[in-house]
Design a protein around this motif. Structure first.
Motif, PDB file in Angstrom:
ATOM      1  N   SER A   1       0.831  -1.170  -0.279  1.00  0.00           N
ATOM      2  CA  SER A   1      -0.003  -0.039   0.061  1.00  0.00           C
ATOM      3  C   SER A   1       0.903   1.097  -0.236  1.00  0.00           C
ATOM      4  O   SER A   1       1.773   1.352   0.613  1.00  0.00           O
ATOM      5  N   VAL A   2       0.445   2.349  -0.802  1.00  0.00           N
ATOM      6  CA  VAL A   2       1.399   3.709  -1.016  1.00  0.00           C
ATOM      7  C   VAL A   2       0.354   4.614  -0.218  1.00  0.00           C
ATOM      8  O   VAL A   2       0.790   5.738  -0.181  1.00  0.00           O
ATOM      9  N   GLU A   3      -0.481   4.044   0.614  1.00  0.00           N
ATOM     10  CA  GLU A   3      -1.182   5.233   1.457  1.00  0.00           C
ATOM     11  C   GLU A   3      -0.453   6.032   2.193  1.00  0.00           C
ATOM     12  O   GLU A   3      -0.814   7.272   2.180  1.00  0.00           O
ATOM     13  N   TYR A   4       0.646   5.761   2.505  1.00  0.00           N
ATOM     14  CA  TYR A   4       1.533   6.569   3.596  1.00  0.00           C
ATOM     15  C   TYR A   4       2.856   7.304   2.808  1.00  0.00           C
ATOM     16  O   TYR A   4       3.642   7.490   3.468  1.00  0.00           O
ATOM     17  N   MET A   5       2.822   7.067   1.536  1.00  0.00           N
ATOM     18  CA  MET A   5       3.795   7.574   0.687  1.00  0.00           C
ATOM     19  C   MET A   5       3.120   8.700  -0.440  1.00  0.00           C
ATOM     20  O   MET A   5       2.894   8.161  -1.363  1.00  0.00           O
ATOM     21  N   PRO A   6       3.088   9.883  -0.075  1.00  0.00           N
ATOM     22  CA  PRO A   6       2.212  10.717  -0.817  1.00  0.00           C
ATOM     23  C   PRO A   6       3.166  10.893  -2.221  1.00  0.00           C
ATOM     24  O   PRO A   6       4.370  10.972  -2.250  1.00  0.00           O
ATOM     25  N   LEU A   7       2.324  10.895  -3.214  1.00  0.00           N
ATOM     26  CA  LEU A   7       2.880  11.000  -4.645  1.00  0.00           C
ATOM     27  C   LEU A   7       3.619  12.453  -4.794  1.00  0.00           C
ATOM     28  O   LEU A   7       4.640  12.621  -5.459  1.00  0.00           O
ATOM     29  N   SER A   8       2.806  13.499  -4.367  1.00  0.00           N
ATOM     30  CA  SER A   8       3.411  14.589  -4.681  1.00  0.00           C
ATOM     31  C   SER A   8       4.662  14.878  -4.108  1.00  0.00           C
ATOM     32  O   SER A   8       5.521  15.610  -4.738  1.00  0.00           O
ATOM     33  N   LEU A   9       5.141  14.180  -2.832  1.00  0.00           N
ATOM     34  CA  LEU A   9       6.338  14.286  -2.115  1.00  0.00           C
ATOM     35  C   LEU A   9       7.558  13.681  -2.973  1.00  0.00           C
ATOM     36  O   LEU A   9       8.593  14.092  -3.345  1.00  0.00           O
ATOM     37  N   SER A  10       7.292  12.421  -3.609  1.00  0.00           N
ATOM     38  CA  SER A  10       7.851  11.747  -4.241  1.00  0.00           C
ATOM     39  C   SER A  10       8.332  12.342  -5.695  1.00  0.00           C
ATOM     40  O   SER A  10       9.497  12.386  -6.259  1.00  0.00           O
ATOM     41  N   VAL A  11       7.293  12.904  -6.443  1.00  0.00           N
ATOM     42  CA  VAL A  11       7.389  13.817  -7.422  1.00  0.00           C
ATOM     43  C   VAL A  11       8.583  14.669  -7.139  1.00  0.00           C
ATOM     44  O   VAL A  11       9.284  15.174  -8.240  1.00  0.00           O
ATOM     45  N   ALA A  12       8.093  15.696  -6.410  1.00  0.00           N
ATOM     46  CA  ALA A  12       8.810  16.986  -5.919  1.00  0.00           C
ATOM     47  C   ALA A  12      10.545  16.401  -5.791  1.00  0.00           C
ATOM     48  O   ALA A  12      11.247  17.272  -6.170  1.00  0.00           O
ATOM     49  N   SER A  13      10.698  15.283  -4.989  1.00  0.00           N
ATOM     50  CA  SER A  13      11.991  14.966  -4.715  1.00  0.00           C
ATOM     51  C   SER A  13      12.881  14.529  -5.982  1.00  0.00           C
ATOM     52  O   SER A  13      13.939  14.829  -5.942  1.00  0.00           O
ATOM     53  N   PHE A  14      11.905  13.848  -6.777  1.00  0.00           N
ATOM     54  CA  PHE A  14      12.607  13.500  -7.897  1.00  0.00           C
ATOM     55  C   PHE A  14      12.913  14.462  -8.916  1.00  0.00           C
ATOM     56  O   PHE A  14      13.808  14.464  -9.646  1.00  0.00           O
ATOM     57  N   ALA A  15      11.757  15.507  -9.015  1.00  0.00           N
ATOM     58  CA  ALA A  15      12.354  16.852  -9.930  1.00  0.00           C
ATOM     59  C   ALA A  15      13.426  17.474  -9.315  1.00  0.00           C
ATOM     60  O   ALA A  15      14.458  18.191 -10.024  1.00  0.00           O
TER      61      ALA A  15
END
Length: 199
Positions: free
Chosen positions: A107-121
Motif C-alpha cells: 500500500s502506498v497510502e502513507y507515501m504521498p505521490l506529490s512528495l515523491s514527484v517533488a523529490s525526483f524533480a
C-alpha cells in the motif's frame, strides 16, 4: 543551513544559486518549524526546539572552524561539501523506512505521490546544475536522491491499484458494521442484502 554555508563566496565562489535557493528553503523550513512548535504539545515542542538549537550550534561551530583553519576556498569547499553530502544523503534516504512499509503492506497510502514527484524533480534539477561546471559535492547526493525518488515512483505505480482495493475494502467493511436497528420499539435484524425483518 549547510548548503547556504557551502554557497557563500568565501567558501565556494560563484554559487549564488546555491545560496539563494537554499536560503529561501531555510526560511520556509523555519516557518514550518515555528508553526509546528506553536501548535504541537509540550513534549514535542521541547524536542524540536532542542534539536533545532543543537543543529544551529553544530552549523555555527563548523562554519567558525572552517573559516578559521581552512585558508583556501578549495579546502573550505571540500570540508563543507563532504558534510553537506552526508546530510543530503540522510535526507534523501529518510523515506526508505516508508518504502519498506509500502512493500510489506502493498500500500502506498502513507507515501504521498506529490512528495515523491517533488523529490525526483529536485534531484534531477540539482544534478543537472552540478554537471557544468562539474561539482561532485552537489552531483553525488542529488544523483542518489534522484535514484531514491525514482524507486519511490516505481513503487507507487506498482502498488497504486492494490492500495485502492485495500481502501475500498476497508470502507465497505466500515459501512456493513450495523446489523440491528430498533423499529417501533422492536429490534429488527438487518440482513446484508434485502429489507429489514422483524424478530
Amino acid at each position: 543551513m549547510i548548503w547556504v554555508v557551502y554557497g557563500l563566496p568565501f567558501v565556494h565562489p560563484n554559487s549564488i544559486l546555491v545560496v539563494t535557493i537554499n536560503g529561501a528553503g531555510f526560511f520556509i523550513e523555519l516557518i514550518y518549524l515555528i508553526l509546528f512548535v506553536i501548535y504541537s504539545d509540550k513534549k514535542k515542542r521541547l524536542k524540536i526546539v532542542l534539536i533545532s538549537i543543537v543543529e544551529i550550534i553544530i552549523v555555527g561551530v563548523m562554519t567558525a572552524l572552517v573559516l578559521s583553519f581552512a585558508h583556501t576556498t578549495k579546502l573550505r569547499s571540500s570540508i563543507v561539501g563532504m558534510i553537506a553530502i552526508v546530510c543530503n544523503v540522510m535526507m534523501y534516504a529518510s523515506p526508505l523506512s516508508v518504502m519498506k512499509m509500502v512493500i510489506t503492506t502493498k500500500s502506498v497510502e502513507y507515501m504521498p505521490l506529490s512528495l515523491s514527484v517533488a523529490s525526483f524533480a529536485n534531484g534531477i534539477a540539482w544534478t543537472i546544475y552540478a554537471l557544468h561546471p562539474f561539482d561532485p559535492y552537489i552531483a553525488a547526493p542529488n544523483g542518489l536522491g534522484t535514484l531514491f525518488a525514482l524507486i519511490q515512483l516505481i513503487l507507487y505505480a506498482t502498488y497504486y491499484k492494490s492500495t485502492k482495493e485495500q481502501m475500498a475494502a476497508r470502507k465497505a467493511k466500515n459501512t456493513v458494521g450495523l446489523t440491528e436497528i430498533v423499529f417501533n420499539g422492536k429490534v429488527a435484524q438487518l440482513p446484508h442484502n434485502g429489507p429489514a425483518q422483524n424478530k
